[in-house]
Motif scaffolding. Structure first.
Motif, PDB file in Angstrom:
ATOM      1  N   PRO A  82       0.826  -1.210   0.000  1.00  0.00           N
ATOM      2  CA  PRO A  82       0.000   0.000   0.000  1.00  0.00           C
ATOM      3  C   PRO A  82       0.857   1.255   0.000  1.00  0.00           C
ATOM      4  CG  PRO A  82       0.036  -0.970   2.187  1.00  0.00           C
ATOM      5  CD  PRO A  82       0.732  -1.946   1.279  1.00  0.00           C
ATOM      6  N   LEU A  83       0.283   2.329  -0.476  1.00  0.00           N
ATOM      7  CA  LEU A  83       0.948   3.626  -0.444  1.00  0.00           C
ATOM      8  C   LEU A  83       0.717   4.236   0.936  1.00  0.00           C
ATOM      9  CD1 LEU A  83       2.460   5.760  -2.194  1.00  0.00           C
ATOM     10  CD2 LEU A  83       0.215   6.746  -2.697  1.00  0.00           C
ATOM     11  N   PRO A  84       1.755   4.398   1.750  1.00  0.00           N
ATOM     12  CA  PRO A  84       1.552   4.879   3.123  1.00  0.00           C
ATOM     13  C   PRO A  84       1.110   6.337   3.148  1.00  0.00           C
ATOM     14  CG  PRO A  84       3.890   4.682   2.641  1.00  0.00           C
ATOM     15  CD  PRO A  84       3.167   4.094   1.463  1.00  0.00           C
ATOM     16  N   ASP A  85       0.287   6.667   4.141  1.00  0.00           N
ATOM     17  CA  ASP A  85      -0.222   8.030   4.213  1.00  0.00           C
ATOM     18  C   ASP A  85       0.880   9.040   4.512  1.00  0.00           C
ATOM     19  OD1 ASP A  85       0.157   7.196   6.815  1.00  0.00           O
ATOM     20  OD2 ASP A  85      -1.881   7.628   7.486  1.00  0.00           O
ATOM     21  N   TRP A  86       1.979   8.623   5.171  1.00  0.00           N
ATOM     22  CA  TRP A  86       3.068   9.559   5.420  1.00  0.00           C
ATOM     23  C   TRP A  86       3.754   9.961   4.115  1.00  0.00           C
ATOM     24  CZ3 TRP A  86       7.739   7.875   3.657  1.00  0.00           C
ATOM     25  CH2 TRP A  86       7.988   6.505   3.625  1.00  0.00           C
ATOM     26  N   LEU A  87       3.742   9.051   3.125  1.00  0.00           N
ATOM     27  CA  LEU A  87       4.332   9.382   1.841  1.00  0.00           C
ATOM     28  C   LEU A  87       3.409  10.317   1.046  1.00  0.00           C
ATOM     29  CD1 LEU A  87       6.785   8.973   0.075  1.00  0.00           C
ATOM     30  CD2 LEU A  87       5.772   6.857  -0.793  1.00  0.00           C
ATOM     31  N   VAL A  88       2.099  10.143   1.204  1.00  0.00           N
ATOM     32  CA  VAL A  88       1.150  11.073   0.596  1.00  0.00           C
ATOM     33  C   VAL A  88       1.338  12.473   1.182  1.00  0.00           C
ATOM     34  CG1 VAL A  88      -1.301  11.660   0.351  1.00  0.00           C
ATOM     35  CG2 VAL A  88      -0.550   9.290   0.064  1.00  0.00           C
ATOM     36  N   ARG A  89       1.521  12.551   2.484  1.00  0.00           N
ATOM     37  CA  ARG A  89       1.748  13.864   3.117  1.00  0.00           C
ATOM     38  C   ARG A  89       3.059  14.481   2.616  1.00  0.00           C
ATOM     39  NH1 ARG A  89      -0.070  10.961   7.717  1.00  0.00           N
ATOM     40  NH2 ARG A  89       2.069  10.789   8.512  1.00  0.00           N
ATOM     41  N   ALA A  90       4.072  13.658   2.425  1.00  0.00           N
ATOM     42  CA  ALA A  90       5.330  14.176   1.894  1.00  0.00           C
ATOM     43  C   ALA A  90       5.136  14.714   0.483  1.00  0.00           C
ATOM     44  CB  ALA A  90       6.391  13.074   1.904  1.00  0.00           C
ATOM     45  N   ALA A  91       4.338  14.022  -0.327  1.00  0.00           N
ATOM     46  CA  ALA A  91       4.077  14.489  -1.687  1.00  0.00           C
ATOM     47  C   ALA A  91       3.341  15.823  -1.670  1.00  0.00           C
ATOM     48  CB  ALA A  91       3.271  13.440  -2.447  1.00  0.00           C
ATOM     49  N   ARG A  92       2.405  15.974  -0.761  1.00  0.00           N
ATOM     50  CA  ARG A  92       1.697  17.255  -0.643  1.00  0.00           C
ATOM     51  C   ARG A  92       2.657  18.379  -0.272  1.00  0.00           C
ATOM     52  NH1 ARG A  92      -3.334  14.794   2.858  1.00  0.00           N
ATOM     53  NH2 ARG A  92      -4.596  14.063   1.070  1.00  0.00           N
ATOM     54  N   ALA A  93       3.563  18.079   0.642  1.00  0.00           N
ATOM     55  CA  ALA A  93       4.543  19.094   1.034  1.00  0.00           C
ATOM     56  C   ALA A  93       5.468  19.428  -0.136  1.00  0.00           C
ATOM     57  CB  ALA A  93       5.355  18.600   2.228  1.00  0.00           C
ATOM     58  N   SER A 126      -2.012  21.783  -2.845  1.00  0.00           N
ATOM     59  CA  SER A 126      -1.318  20.798  -2.018  1.00  0.00           C
ATOM     60  C   SER A 126      -2.259  20.157  -1.009  1.00  0.00           C
ATOM     61  CB  SER A 126      -0.136  21.465  -1.305  1.00  0.00           C
ATOM     62  OG  SER A 126      -0.574  22.550  -0.515  1.00  0.00           O
ATOM     63  N   ALA A 127      -3.293  20.886  -0.575  1.00  0.00           N
ATOM     64  CA  ALA A 127      -4.201  20.349   0.439  1.00  0.00           C
ATOM     65  C   ALA A 127      -5.033  19.186  -0.096  1.00  0.00           C
ATOM     66  CB  ALA A 127      -5.113  21.456   0.958  1.00  0.00           C
ATOM     67  N   ASP A 128      -5.418  19.245  -1.388  1.00  0.00           N
ATOM     68  CA  ASP A 128      -6.264  18.177  -1.925  1.00  0.00           C
ATOM     69  C   ASP A 128      -5.495  17.193  -2.807  1.00  0.00           C
ATOM     70  OD1 ASP A 128      -5.895  19.401  -4.398  1.00  0.00           O
ATOM     71  OD2 ASP A 128      -7.867  20.323  -4.444  1.00  0.00           O
ATOM     72  N   TYR A 129      -4.182  17.375  -2.899  1.00  0.00           N
ATOM     73  CA  TYR A 129      -3.374  16.474  -3.722  1.00  0.00           C
ATOM     74  C   TYR A 129      -3.218  15.143  -2.995  1.00  0.00           C
ATOM     75  CZ  TYR A 129       0.637  14.783  -6.426  1.00  0.00           C
ATOM     76  OH  TYR A 129       1.489  14.043  -7.203  1.00  0.00           O
ATOM     77  N   THR A 130      -3.775  14.080  -3.575  1.00  0.00           N
ATOM     78  CA  THR A 130      -3.758  12.764  -2.924  1.00  0.00           C
ATOM     79  C   THR A 130      -3.322  11.691  -3.909  1.00  0.00           C
ATOM     80  OG1 THR A 130      -5.580  13.464  -1.485  1.00  0.00           O
ATOM     81  CG2 THR A 130      -5.071  11.108  -1.543  1.00  0.00           C
ATOM     82  N   PRO A 131      -2.017  11.474  -4.034  1.00  0.00           N
ATOM     83  CA  PRO A 131      -1.553  10.382  -4.904  1.00  0.00           C
ATOM     84  C   PRO A 131      -2.119   9.045  -4.439  1.00  0.00           C
ATOM     85  CG  PRO A 131       0.275  11.775  -4.189  1.00  0.00           C
ATOM     86  CD  PRO A 131      -0.911  12.167  -3.369  1.00  0.00           C
ATOM     87  N   ASP A 132      -2.413   8.183  -5.393  1.00  0.00           N
ATOM     88  CA  ASP A 132      -2.889   6.840  -5.057  1.00  0.00           C
ATOM     89  C   ASP A 132      -1.928   5.756  -5.530  1.00  0.00           C
ATOM     90  OD1 ASP A 132      -3.368   7.182  -7.736  1.00  0.00           O
ATOM     91  OD2 ASP A 132      -5.428   6.444  -7.697  1.00  0.00           O
ATOM     92  N   ALA A 133      -0.808   6.167  -6.123  1.00  0.00           N
ATOM     93  CA  ALA A 133       0.180   5.195  -6.606  1.00  0.00           C
ATOM     94  C   ALA A 133       1.555   5.843  -6.623  1.00  0.00           C
ATOM     95  CB  ALA A 133      -0.183   4.694  -8.001  1.00  0.00           C
ATOM     96  N   ALA A 134       2.564   5.009  -6.532  1.00  0.00           N
ATOM     97  CA  ALA A 134       3.945   5.473  -6.647  1.00  0.00           C
ATOM     98  C   ALA A 134       4.752   4.389  -7.347  1.00  0.00           C
ATOM     99  CB  ALA A 134       4.550   5.784  -5.278  1.00  0.00           C
ATOM    100  N   LEU A 135       5.740   4.821  -8.121  1.00  0.00           N
ATOM    101  CA  LEU A 135       6.706   3.907  -8.715  1.00  0.00           C
ATOM    102  C   LEU A 135       8.057   4.139  -8.055  1.00  0.00           C
ATOM    103  CD1 LEU A 135       5.933   4.016 -12.552  1.00  0.00           C
ATOM    104  CD2 LEU A 135       5.052   2.454 -10.814  1.00  0.00           C
ATOM    105  N   VAL A 136       8.669   3.053  -7.612  1.00  0.00           N
ATOM    106  CA  VAL A 136      10.026   3.100  -7.071  1.00  0.00           C
ATOM    107  C   VAL A 136      10.934   2.495  -8.134  1.00  0.00           C
ATOM    108  CG1 VAL A 136      11.540   2.438  -5.174  1.00  0.00           C
ATOM    109  CG2 VAL A 136       9.091   2.792  -4.746  1.00  0.00           C
ATOM    110  N   ASN A 137      11.766   3.326  -8.745  1.00  0.00           N
ATOM    111  CA  ASN A 137      12.675   2.868  -9.787  1.00  0.00           C
ATOM    112  C   ASN A 137      14.081   2.732  -9.225  1.00  0.00           C
ATOM    113  OD1 ASN A 137      10.894   2.624 -12.016  1.00  0.00           O
ATOM    114  ND2 ASN A 137      10.911   4.843 -12.284  1.00  0.00           N
TER     115      ASN A 137
END
Length: 247
Positions: A82-93, A126-137
């Motif tokens: 799963p995409l952790p919520d702490w990483l979503v918060r980092a993306a918003r920041a 940034s407040a409503d930006y909510t990624p639902d996926a990430a790629l780790v390359n």
């Protein structure tokens, strides 16, 4: 090696309208935390070398979070971490930091749609930006990434990119084609790149990785030379589909 003076000798730059590079955005503690998370994710789901539809094989190894990516779609039948919520918060920041440099990064994409996908358009704060996926390359010795568009997402939200480990040359072009003009910039461990708005569909890639250029402490975190590690966070579908968060 001596760590670069992030944020002092390398100020934020606008690569193109709506595309921003913020050097040294993550401090060492944040980078260590993210690297350890990558090690944990890889232990759960081994990164794969993706085979392209034409039969070629990508030189990077890829791990999906939230939703499984394959060329050129997302496959919900594959189980991924799963995409952790702490990483979503980092993306918003990260989006907030980039928008402070160039507000166009969070604007609706105003250029011609160069994707075959049916995109949903809206301004993105940034407040409503909510990624639902990430790629780790994961870039090993000699790995590169050809110029391409991130066009498999059904919305026009920005892409947030985080760099760890070895430095690289990041090539950022235009939405029109793979050729010139493009901008080459060196990305170091801890750097942030965000692209959206008129640059959301820009061609981009990594023609060179500087092997062995990672900060010395990276090897202690991952148990050996880290290579280049890149995380890109994306919104792949409209918000009527809630993201899978965890951790």
């Amino acid at each position: 090696m001596t760590e670069p003076l992030f944020g002092i000798d390398r100020p934020p730059t606008i690569l193109a309208p709506g595309a921003v590079h913020v050097p040294g955005w993550m401090d060492r503690a944040q980078q260590e935390y993210l690297l350890r998370a990558c090690v944990d994710w890889a232990a759960v789901r081994e990164p794969r070398s993706i085979v392209l539809p034409g039969g070629g094989r990508m030189s990077v190894r890829t791990l999906s979070l939230g939703r499984f990516w394959k060329p050129y779609e997302y496959d919900d039948d594959e189980v991924v971490p799963p995409l952790p919520d702490w990483l979503v918060r980092a993306a918003r920041a990260g989006l907030e930091a980039a928008a402070a440099v160039d507000p166009l990064v969070s604007a609706d994409r105003t250029s011609t749609d160069h994707s075959s996908a049916d995109h949903t358009s809206a301004d993105h704060t940034s407040a409503d930006y909510t990624p639902d996926a990430a790629l780790v390359n994961l870039y090993g010795h000699g790995a590169t990434m050809g110029l391409h568009q991130d066009r498999d997402e059904a919305v026009s939200a920005p892409v947030v990119s985080l760099s760890l480990g070895d430095a690289c040359t990041f090539r950022f072009g235009t939405p029109e084609h793979r050729g010139r003009p493009y901008t080459d910039v060196r990305l170091e461990s801890g750097d942030l790149v965000v692209f959206g708005g008129p640059s959301r569909m820009a061609f981009h890639g990594v023609p060179k990785v500087f092997d062995g250029s990672a900060p010395d402490w990276c090897a202690d975190v991952v148990g050996g030379p880290p290579g280049r590690v890149n995380l890109t966070l994306r919104v792949t579908r409209p918000p009527t589909h809630p993201p899978t968060l965890g951790g």
